[in-house]
Enzyme design. Sequence first.
Site, PDB file in Angstrom:
ATOM      1  CB  SER A 241      16.821 -19.993  -9.235  1.00 24.62           C
ATOM      2  OG  SER A 241      16.580 -18.156  -9.211  1.00 24.62           O
ATOM      3  CE  LYS A 242      22.856 -19.882 -14.760  1.00 20.51           C
ATOM      4  NZ  LYS A 242      23.722 -20.501 -14.427  1.00 20.51           N
ATOM      5  NE  ARG A 243      15.004 -15.705  -8.762  1.00 18.10           N
ATOM      6  CZ  ARG A 243      15.103 -15.175  -6.900  1.00 18.10           C
ATOM      7  NH1 ARG A 243      15.591 -14.517  -6.497  1.00 18.10           N
ATOM      8  NH2 ARG A 243      13.943 -16.777  -6.977  1.00 18.10           N
ATOM      9  CG  HIS A 244      19.694 -16.946  -5.674  1.00 14.47           C
ATOM     10  ND1 HIS A 244      18.326 -17.735  -5.255  1.00 14.47           N
ATOM     11  CD2 HIS A 244      18.768 -16.268  -5.226  1.00 14.47           C
ATOM     12  CE1 HIS A 244      17.603 -17.529  -5.208  1.00 14.47           C
ATOM     13  NE2 HIS A 244      18.340 -16.919  -3.826  1.00 14.47           N
ATOM     14  N   GLY A 245      23.005 -16.398  -8.921  1.00 19.43           N
ATOM     15  CA  GLY A 245      24.517 -17.053  -9.333  1.00 19.43           C
ATOM     16  C   GLY A 245      24.656 -18.388  -9.532  1.00 19.43           C
TER      17      GLY A 245
END
Length: 468
Positions: A241-245
């Site tokens: 997800s976005k939180r992984h980059g």
Amino acid sequence: MSDQVVTRFAPSPTGYLHIGGARTALFNWLYARGRGGKFLLRIEDTDRERSTPEATEAILKGMSWLGLDHDGDVISQFEGAARHAEVAHQLLAEGKAYKCFATQEEIAAFREQARAEGKSTLFRSPWRDADPSTHPDRPFVVRIKAPQDGTTVIRDKVQGDVTIRNDQLDDMVLLRSDGTPVYMLAVVVDDHDMGVTHVIRGDDHLNNAARQMMIYEAMGWKVPVWAHIPLIHGPDGKKLSKRHGALGAQEYQAMGYPAAGMRNYLARLGWSHGDDEFFTDEQAKEWFDLDGIGKSPARFDLKKLENLCGQHIAISDDAALRQEIEEYLDAAGLPALTETQSGDLERAMYCLKDRARTFPELLEKAHFALTARPIERDEKAEKALSSVSDGILDQLTPQLQNASWTRNELEETLNSFAEANGLKFGKLAGPLRAALAGRAVTPSVFDMMLVLGRDETIARISDAAAQS
Ligand code: GLU
């Protein structure tokens, strides 16, 4: 001819090309390209509310960056609606589908009663076997007559045999009450009409496969080979997800990752060939097979990506690399190179491309070749320059005037100059880096001299000598 492999990538144009989609496209591309087959592109734009031309554009751009060329025209699923409906009508005519007049309220009531009686809430339409003479004059949907007993087995190349009890499947709607075909029908008709032999896609579509098989079977069409690949997870094992980059394939272009490195990395995300980590496109095409796809989710690992990118940069052709770097600058919204800079970059490339994992790293090393006099020096360079005694650089220039401009002779000249002045070569190299590049970290002093040429080298050294 008939056993030619045909694969396809079938993205829904609702956003950019994300990493998972790029990997699916790559797997299909590799599978086809390695077998002299065809790789087709179908845009699944049946959902008119969510599909946008901008998203289609972004997907095409992402694929083009990754070098995933497709055969034939881009196919729009929406444009095939009449053909999809035609197939539903054929099934209707053959008695393999039926008109269902049940209203939403009736379906809800059916479910409620089933729940109360503790039975399956799958809707069983009373119209399945109704005599057409009893059909009312009101809107209807067309449903497929799904098998009600036995099992459906999806023979999946990645997941193995997946068995579904037919009593768990309902009579899927094929045409809505306004006569428009549903997505599930569109996929099957398109895959059949496009001659798709292998469907390689995310395992979030595995459940769809069981329903899609009903349509293949009702039409008497050959079922394609299925390969449902596990999703990609982040380094923490959670769904990517976005939180992984960054999630968009093209964001990686704008960060300066070379496409060849990205392809290599994406190929390794969930597929393996022995212990091979680094490989070329040619090797990937030759080696890629469905047997090598793992059953568990792959984890995205930026370090690995960078490492592979570095190896690809190192083996790339200089002119192609220069071209890709210019495209990167454009994608990143950075200033374009001048014609002179572009030529200088390509000439310097041989000494820049080893040990640069990304284009920003490579350009950092290229600074000496891209910058012009007067050379601006950073703090470290300034320090290095002040560590050399006045006059040393001045004394070096006449020697460089007379040296022939080859690596051997430059090495000899500088080494004996250092020795004559009682300096270790390293002591001389620091100030020279500062003079030639204005930086402390640069390619070797000799490479810089060779790339810059005699006049520019001497001019930069003289500038530094005059200022120190
Ligand atoms: N359009 C679907 C998606 O973007 C893919 C459907 C398929 O590959 O069958 O997830």
